[in-house]
Write an enzyme that holds these catalytic residues in place. Sequence first.
Site, PDB file in Angstrom:
ATOM      1  N   ALA A   7       0.867  -1.175   0.000  1.00  0.00           N
ATOM      2  CA  ALA A   7       0.000   0.000   0.000  1.00  0.00           C
ATOM      3  C   ALA A   7       0.904   1.225   0.000  1.00  0.00           C
ATOM      4  O   ALA A   7       0.816   2.101   0.866  1.00  0.00           O
ATOM      5  CB  ALA A   7      -0.919   0.001   1.218  1.00  0.00           C
ATOM      6  N   ASN A  11       4.943   5.081 -16.769  1.00  0.00           N
ATOM      7  CA  ASN A  11       3.661   4.838 -16.105  1.00  0.00           C
ATOM      8  C   ASN A  11       3.150   6.161 -15.542  1.00  0.00           C
ATOM      9  O   ASN A  11       3.873   6.866 -14.841  1.00  0.00           O
ATOM     10  CB  ASN A  11       3.836   3.804 -14.991  1.00  0.00           C
ATOM     11  N   CYS A  37      -5.973   4.130 -10.111  1.00  0.00           N
ATOM     12  CA  CYS A  37      -5.957   5.253  -9.169  1.00  0.00           C
ATOM     13  C   CYS A  37      -7.387   5.648  -8.794  1.00  0.00           C
ATOM     14  O   CYS A  37      -8.293   5.592  -9.617  1.00  0.00           O
ATOM     15  CB  CYS A  37      -5.275   6.473  -9.792  1.00  0.00           C
TER      16      CYS A  37
END
Length: 300
Positions: free
Chosen positions: A69, A98, A128
């Site tokens: 995370a 990216n 996202c």
Amino acid sequence: MNLSVELAGVTLKNPVMTASGTFGSGAEYSEFVDLGRLGAVVTKGVANVPWPGNPTPRIAETHGGMINAIGLQNPGIDVFIKRDIPFLKQYDTKIIVNVCGKTTEDYVEVVERLSEQPVDMLEINISCPNVKEGGIAFGQNAKAAEAITKAVKEKARKPVIMKLSPNVTDIAEMARAVEAGGADAVSLINTLTGMKIDVHRRTFAVANRTGGLSGPAVKPVAVRMVYQVARAVKLPIIGMGGIMCAEDALEFILAGATAVSVGTANFHNPYTTVEVVDGIRAYMERYGVKDINELIGAVR
């Protein structure tokens, strides 16, 4: 023997690349791996401004993988252009950037900033959270995925790869949505949402509570999704998810992937990418395969 593949008009010397977020932008691995031996280096996510990422702890081991995370911590596009692109240009490999963001405008700003930079392709991370839509990921809603693809394509001067989230009901629907939006290629899978609880401390193993599960445990899911997407769209596919060796990579290629990305394996064996390249070549020699393209989607 031919190991080169074509991805949306870009020729890679072989089908092996890195997976975003697991290789930085190559500098920390360059003492172990000759980056020039890879088909491409996919950078860590780049945003329009620096992102601090999530609070720690941010990584936990699991059986057959790991949960992270990190929160897409990155120094932002200014530092990336000044520091990372010049470093990567030293090597004979393709550069795939990216791109991440919290709004459509964030993505578009980064894409525009990269338009004049010497990079080869853009990989758009639509896992996202879309802050304007209550936090649901761009890649979890077909209409949102198509819309963000169209917005990026309007400004992009490089081929656009849309990176698909596996945390959906129908991966083929998401692939068709980005194809309709004008995507040049797709990559999948991103991490599966998971959780680990520390039973001794009776709390979550990562501060964010949930994180992205990656590693060998997700590979069967990833291969299945690549197979489904290969039959749903005409776009070239970059397959990833738990690739630890050449045989793993070949599963993805046989399922329909034109190229593959190695991610989590880099953390415990920094030589994995070049070992996969060598392993694919050895497989082709063993079975008399003259051209890697003969293997793409060979299992139907």
